[in-house]
Design a protein around this motif. Structure first.
Motif, mmCIF file in Angstrom:
data_model
loop_
_atom_site.group_PDB
_atom_site.id
_atom_site.type_symbol
_atom_site.label_atom_id
_atom_site.label_comp_id
_atom_site.label_asym_id
_atom_site.label_seq_id
_atom_site.Cartn_x
_atom_site.Cartn_y
_atom_site.Cartn_z
ATOM 1 N N TYR A 1 0.824 -1.223 0.000
ATOM 2 C CA TYR A 1 0.000 0.000 0.000
ATOM 3 C C TYR A 1 0.860 1.276 0.000
ATOM 4 C CZ TYR A 1 -2.882 -3.663 2.078
ATOM 5 O OH TYR A 1 -3.507 -4.842 2.341
ATOM 6 N N LEU B 1 0.036 4.351 -2.160
ATOM 7 C CA LEU B 1 -1.186 5.054 -1.750
ATOM 8 C C LEU B 1 -0.947 5.886 -0.482
ATOM 9 C CD1 LEU B 1 -4.125 5.485 -2.489
ATOM 10 C CD2 LEU B 1 -4.719 3.483 -1.116
ATOM 11 N N THR C 1 0.503 8.993 -1.473
ATOM 12 C CA THR C 1 -0.437 9.808 -2.252
ATOM 13 C C THR C 1 -1.319 10.659 -1.335
ATOM 14 O OG1 THR C 1 -0.488 8.100 -3.972
ATOM 15 C CG2 THR C 1 -2.264 9.723 -4.004
ATOM 16 N N LEU D 1 -9.024 10.098 -2.930
ATOM 17 C CA LEU D 1 -8.228 8.877 -2.778
ATOM 18 C C LEU D 1 -9.003 7.647 -3.243
ATOM 19 C CD1 LEU D 1 -6.591 9.567 0.704
ATOM 20 C CD2 LEU D 1 -5.405 9.468 -1.504
ATOM 21 N N LEU D 2 -10.288 7.602 -2.927
ATOM 22 C CA LEU D 2 -11.125 6.486 -3.382
ATOM 23 C C LEU D 2 -11.183 6.428 -4.907
ATOM 24 C CD1 LEU D 2 -14.139 6.581 -0.877
ATOM 25 C CD2 LEU D 2 -12.695 4.587 -1.371
ATOM 26 N N ALA E 1 -7.824 5.079 -6.137
ATOM 27 C CA ALA E 1 -7.705 3.641 -5.879
ATOM 28 C C ALA E 1 -8.619 2.844 -6.802
ATOM 29 C CB ALA E 1 -8.043 3.361 -4.423
ATOM 30 N N MET F 1 -5.525 -2.802 -7.182
ATOM 31 C CA MET F 1 -5.745 -2.477 -5.790
ATOM 32 C C MET F 1 -7.138 -2.881 -5.313
ATOM 33 S SD MET F 1 -3.009 -1.176 -4.588
ATOM 34 C CE MET F 1 -3.627 -0.475 -3.095
ATOM 35 N N GLU F 2 -7.774 -3.741 -6.064
ATOM 36 C CA GLU F 2 -9.140 -4.115 -5.712
ATOM 37 C C GLU F 2 -9.213 -4.805 -4.359
ATOM 38 O OE1 GLU F 2 -10.592 -6.437 -8.899
ATOM 39 O OE2 GLU F 2 -10.882 -4.729 -10.241
ATOM 40 N N LEU G 1 -7.943 -3.794 -1.626
ATOM 41 C CA LEU G 1 -7.938 -2.817 -0.523
ATOM 42 C C LEU G 1 -9.378 -2.502 -0.111
ATOM 43 C CD1 LEU G 1 -6.207 -0.989 1.276
ATOM 44 C CD2 LEU G 1 -6.411 0.776 -0.472
ATOM 45 N N ARG H 1 -12.645 -0.758 1.377
ATOM 46 C CA ARG H 1 -13.113 0.628 1.526
ATOM 47 C C ARG H 1 -13.234 1.027 2.997
ATOM 48 N NH1 ARG H 1 -15.252 -1.075 -3.224
ATOM 49 N NH2 ARG H 1 -15.226 0.414 -4.965
ATOM 50 N N PHE I 1 -10.666 3.503 4.168
ATOM 51 C CA PHE I 1 -10.929 4.921 3.903
ATOM 52 C C PHE I 1 -11.895 5.511 4.944
ATOM 53 C CE2 PHE I 1 -9.534 3.103 -0.089
ATOM 54 C CZ PHE I 1 -8.606 4.033 -0.529
#
Length: 649
Positions: free
Chosen positions: A47, A50, A53, A94-95, A98, A104-105, A107, A109, A112
């Motif tokens: 990760y 991200l 990011t 960010l969502l 991603a 990155m599926e 990861l 939700r 977040f």
């Protein structure tokens, strides 16, 4: 800390952004840890991109919303809205990023969601912690811990203003509204007034600030009566609007004045009544640099006369009031001639020339010697200034065709026990006699008691003695006086002056008399100190020095009981006995000759004859007369003048 506060705005903004650059990625890592069971830091590599990011997305959004422009020391709860909005937008961004990356599926939700809550908590908490640290870097140890009396809008705004400075730390609100008790406003709890004694000790409160600008004088006195018994200093804050606008600062927070204790809610003035003798007219004030004279000038200038003439003996006093009135006139605008004259009311011809040349229509005669012991020691000058000065300026007014003449008199003219009071009553008799002669000038007198803060008043003397640690010198434990604020007295004088029909004696309603012993004690208590006693051996001592020559225990406002009301509720008209001008003129001629020949005993006898209510409280105290009678046969004068003068204040 000082070096940080001295940094430029851009440097402080860069520091805040750098902190977010570090802690926002750590907050995202925290969210991942909470969502997944990660046992090794190596597992974060999946990760990593991200994580880096997060600040690249969030910080530009924060900049756009102005989060870094907010001054940390001045932030309040409104910043929470900006933080929630900024973090929400950044999480949505960010969502979206991603979601565009298919690898990155895996990861969740939920990461977040956890990050959204954690990031809001971090940003808000960091700002408020920084604010607390910047405001009170030493934990508030160097600031004055205060309770704010009044938890309304003004109180909450005051608390915010205090937090922005370094001088005061608000730790509690006090309010009389039961619905507010126990509530928290801006992080400060609201208590009932009954809790204040305990709070002073537990919260180490050293001052109470009154933040109730719309409070009536009656309610304010009630609160001050409650606070007086506490060992805490009480102060009054300036209007919050003035603090916010920058017109006033926290340095304008002032100590409780005795005016706050004795003042009363003023009756709205009758502007039509006041304007009768002032607006658009040429007005003259004698003794314009004195306590009452200067306040009369301030109020007169607001009523827009065409010309204001100032007559004053003291060069410095005349310069001071002229400069003040000049500034006031500029701020008010309009047309006005301001004319200062150095001189005495005894200069009849000069006064007459001034009145004729400038067509004076109204005269307010405030010039007088009024300090009781000083006039007792200098009776001849008291008679000359108070009696013949009034006669001189009154005759000049008659000859110059002045329409209205108002004498500022005193309660000491009622059954006087001293030379000052006798001379002021004789001045009243002169105007009554002139009015009885059918003079075109309308004469009237306005009689009132002590004004707070005037020259010679006990209030500034007591205040100075308290500041010096005492002792407070009090003449007698039972001495009682009437008090009124200078602005209220001047306002009522202006209104009374417009009511007279000729020879009227007006008496102002002074309220309840005040025991000077109680006044002194209250001034001590509201300074956060105690009066010396067995339980407080280090308190301020009150020393009784004895009544001064000519001084009364109690003052009165009426000679007889013949008094009637007027159209103003605080102004009464007294029916006083007068002396015909023919009889009075002979007495005045004899009195003038006695003054010229320094015949002090004759002056005493003539005052007793002219002012029938005059009952001297002491013998003749004229300093020269007393010294001559103590002189030895050799002709050398020995005297006890220092002892005689030691009680003069």
């Amino acid at each position: 800390m000082k070096s940080f506060l001295d940094l430029s705005r851009i440097h402080k903004q860069l520091i805040a952004a750098a902190a977010d650059l570090l802690f926002l990625p750590l907050t995202f890592c925290f969210a991942i840890l909470l969502r997944y069971d990660i046992s090794s830091p190596a597992q974060f590599t999946h990760y990593l991109w991200l994580i880096f990011t997060v600040p690249l997305v969030s910080i530009p959004i924060f900049i756009r919303l102005g989060l870094y422009r907010a001054v940390i020391r001045f932030i309040d709860q409104k910043i929470v809205y900006v933080v929630v909005l900024g973090v929400t937008i950044s999480v949505v961004g960010l969502l979206a990023i991603a979601g565009l990356l298919t690898h990155m599926e895996g990861l969740s939700r939920g990461v977040f969601g956890i990050y959204w809550i954690s990031a809001i908590t971090y940003v808000v908490a960091s700002r408020f912690l920084a604010r607390g640290f910047l405001l009170h870097p030493n934990g508030g140890q160097e600031t004055v811990r205060v309770a704010i009396y009044g938890a309304g809008k003004s109180g909450s705004q005051l608390a915010s203003a205090l937090r922005a400075g370094q001088d005061y730390l608000p730790v509690a609100f006090i309010d009389d509204t039961a619905e507010l008790h126990g509530a928290t406003i801006g992080g400060i709890k609201v208590y009932a007034a009954t809790y204040l004694p305990d709070l002073i000790g537990k919260a180490k409160i050293s001052e109470v600030l009154l933040a109730m600008p719309s409070l009536s004088k009656k309610h304010q006195r009630h609160i001050l009566n409650q606070l007086e018994a506490l060992k805490v200093k009480v102060k009054v804050t300036p209007p919050v609007e003035s603090l916010v606008s920058g017109e006033l600062g926290l340095q304008d927070v002032r100590d409780i004045e005795i005016e706050d204790l004795l003042g009363r809610d003023q009756v709205a003035p009758d502007l039509g009544l006041i304007a009768t003798c002032i607006t658009g007219k040429c007005v003259m004030v004698t003794g314009a640099g004195g306590s009452i004279g200067s306040e009369l000038c301030r109020q007169i200038i607001r009523l827009r006369p065409s010309r204001l003439i100032l007559l004053e003996m003291s060069e410095f006093a005349l310069y001071s009031i002229k400069q003040e009135l000049k500034g006031l006139h500029i701020s008010l605008g309009g047309e006005l001639e301001l004319m200062p004259f150095l001189g005495s009311v005894l200069e009849t011809e000069k006064c007459k020339r001034i009145m004729r040349t400038f067509a004076v229509e109204t005269v307010y005669h405030a010039a007088a010697y009024k300090h009781v012991p000083l006039v007792e020691y200098n009776p001849i000058e008291g008679v000359r200034n108070n009696v013949f000065g009034t006669l001189s300026i009154a005759q000049a007014a008659v000859e110059a065709g002045v329409t209205c003449f108002v004498l500022i008199s005193t309660d000491k003219a009622v059954r006087p026990t001293n030379v000052m009071g006798a001379t002021k009553r004789l001045a009243e008799l002169i105007l009554q006699a002139l009015a009885g002669e059918g003079a075109r000038t309308r004469f009237c007198m306005v009689r009132f008691g002590n004004v707070l803060g005037s020259s010679g008043s006990v209030v500034p003397l007591f205040r100075q003695q308290i500041m010096e640690g005492g002792p407070i010198t009090l003449t007698h434990p039972e001495i009682t006086r009437y008090f009124m604020t200078i602005p209220e007295a001047a306002q009522l004088v202006l209104q009374a002056g417009a009511m007279g029909s000729g020879g009227d004696v007006f008496v102002l309603d002074m309220g309840e008399p005040v025991k000077i012993m109680d006044l002194a004690a209250r001034m001590v208590h509201l300074s956060g100190l105690e009066v010396r006693s067995k339980s407080a051996p280090n308190g301020i001592e009150i020393v009784h020095v004895g009544l001064r020559p000519g001084e009364k225990l109690y003052e009165e406002l009426l000679i007889g009981d013949n008094v009637e009301g007027t159209e103003h509720p605080l102004i009464m008209r007294a029916q006083e006995a007068a002396i015909p001008w023919a009889e009075l003129r002979a007495l005045l001629a004899a009195l003038e000759a006695a003054c010229s020949n320094f015949e002090v005993e004759t002056i005493r006898a003539l005052l007793l004859r002219a002012v029938r209510e005059y009952t001297p409280q002491c013998g003749i105290e004229d300093l020269i007369w007393c010294a001559e009678r103590r002189a030895p046969l050799s002709g050398q004068v020995t005297t006890t003048l220092p002892a005689a003068l030691q009680n003069l204040h």
